[in-house]
Design a protein around this motif. Structure first.
Motif, PDB file in Angstrom:
ATOM      1  N   SER A   1      -3.148  34.962  21.986  1.00 37.82           N
ATOM      2  CA  SER A   1      -4.746  35.782  22.296  1.00 37.82           C
ATOM      3  C   SER A   1      -5.425  35.734  20.881  1.00 37.82           C
ATOM      4  O   SER A   1      -4.809  36.005  19.786  1.00 37.82           O
ATOM      5  N   VAL A   2      -6.724  35.398  21.043  1.00 39.79           N
ATOM      6  CA  VAL A   2      -7.495  35.361  19.930  1.00 39.79           C
ATOM      7  C   VAL A   2      -8.993  35.889  20.452  1.00 39.79           C
ATOM      8  O   VAL A   2      -9.284  35.859  21.535  1.00 39.79           O
TER       9      VAL A   2
ATOM     10  N   THR B   1       1.521  27.514  28.780  1.00 40.24           N
ATOM     11  CA  THR B   1       1.540  28.364  27.733  1.00 40.24           C
ATOM     12  C   THR B   1       0.311  29.157  27.681  1.00 40.24           C
ATOM     13  O   THR B   1      -0.772  28.290  27.943  1.00 40.24           O
ATOM     14  N   GLN B   2       0.139  30.336  27.794  1.00 40.30           N
ATOM     15  CA  GLN B   2      -1.110  31.178  28.019  1.00 40.30           C
ATOM     16  C   GLN B   2      -1.949  31.232  26.792  1.00 40.30           C
ATOM     17  O   GLN B   2      -1.438  31.634  25.628  1.00 40.30           O
ATOM     18  N   VAL B   3      -3.160  31.001  27.045  1.00 44.39           N
ATOM     19  CA  VAL B   3      -4.427  30.952  26.014  1.00 44.39           C
ATOM     20  C   VAL B   3      -5.337  32.127  26.505  1.00 44.39           C
ATOM     21  O   VAL B   3      -5.935  32.064  27.699  1.00 44.39           O
ATOM     22  N   THR B   4      -5.466  33.112  25.768  1.00 45.08           N
ATOM     23  CA  THR B   4      -6.293  34.294  26.302  1.00 45.08           C
ATOM     24  C   THR B   4      -7.446  34.391  24.990  1.00 45.08           C
ATOM     25  O   THR B   4      -7.163  34.570  24.004  1.00 45.08           O
TER      26      THR B   4
ATOM     27  N   PRO C   1     -14.471  32.811  25.521  1.00 45.47           N
ATOM     28  CA  PRO C   1     -13.863  33.279  26.727  1.00 45.47           C
ATOM     29  C   PRO C   1     -13.518  32.371  27.882  1.00 45.47           C
ATOM     30  O   PRO C   1     -12.359  32.725  28.731  1.00 45.47           O
ATOM     31  N   GLU C   2     -14.336  31.522  28.149  1.00 49.56           N
ATOM     32  CA  GLU C   2     -13.996  30.835  29.502  1.00 49.56           C
ATOM     33  C   GLU C   2     -13.007  29.561  29.215  1.00 49.56           C
ATOM     34  O   GLU C   2     -12.496  28.964  30.146  1.00 49.56           O
ATOM     35  N   ASP C   3     -12.383  29.479  27.883  1.00 43.88           N
ATOM     36  CA  ASP C   3     -11.337  28.731  27.684  1.00 43.88           C
ATOM     37  C   ASP C   3      -9.914  29.399  28.050  1.00 43.88           C
ATOM     38  O   ASP C   3      -8.719  28.994  28.095  1.00 43.88           O
ATOM     39  N   THR C   4     -10.126  30.697  28.416  1.00 44.62           N
ATOM     40  CA  THR C   4      -8.988  31.547  28.807  1.00 44.62           C
ATOM     41  C   THR C   4      -8.527  30.774  29.990  1.00 44.62           C
ATOM     42  O   THR C   4      -8.818  30.487  31.136  1.00 44.62           O
ATOM     43  N   ALA C   5      -6.982  30.410  29.884  1.00 46.37           N
ATOM     44  CA  ALA C   5      -6.194  29.619  31.030  1.00 46.37           C
ATOM     45  C   ALA C   5      -4.571  29.583  30.535  1.00 46.37           C
ATOM     46  O   ALA C   5      -4.361  29.714  29.569  1.00 46.37           O
ATOM     47  N   MET C   6      -3.879  29.154  31.795  1.00 46.22           N
ATOM     48  CA  MET C   6      -2.537  28.670  31.279  1.00 46.22           C
ATOM     49  C   MET C   6      -2.775  27.209  30.987  1.00 46.22           C
ATOM     50  O   MET C   6      -3.219  26.465  31.662  1.00 46.22           O
TER      51      MET C   6
END
Length: 121
Positions: free
Chosen positions: A11-12, A115-118, A87-92
């Protein structure tokens, strides 16, 4: 048996950076194309960045100039450096590969677990 194992998600805040890694085993680098794909909740999976067996690097328009794909053939490891995250890069995010010689790595058949990116605003 080909295996792909991703790591490096997290998470970043918006504007931050992350580097994803994908360690591969059971295949020869020169005979597989490989890349990163992602899927956000409620959306279809999409290609983010891929490397063909000829070394061609392709990027989705939404990440050009912000993401960089690379690989260390000696380590059979693929990377995705993600800068200026939104924020729109949030995805698995998934690492995926396909056997054969391909300029563009479309429709891969071998997938990692993701791998999850939030990214928060």
């Amino acid at each position: 048996q080909v295996q792909l194992v991703e790591s490096g998600g997290g998470s970043v805040q918006a504007g931050g950076s992350l580097r994803l890694s994908c360690e591969g085993s059971g295949y020869t680098d020169s005979t597989f194309c490989i890349g990163w794909f992602r899927q956000a909740p409620g959306k279809e999976r999409e290609g983010v960045a891929t490397i063909g067996t000829d070394g061609y690097k392709g990027y989705a328009d939404s990440v050009k100039g912000r993401f960089q794909i690379s690989k260390d053939a000696a380590k059979n490891t693929l990377y995705l450096q993600m800068d200026s995250l939104k924020p729109e890069d949030t995805a698995m995010y998934y690492c995926a590969a396909k056997s054969g010689r391909w300029h563009r790595c479309l429709s891969p058949s071998i997938w990692g677990q993701g791998t999850q990116v939030t990214v928060s605003s």
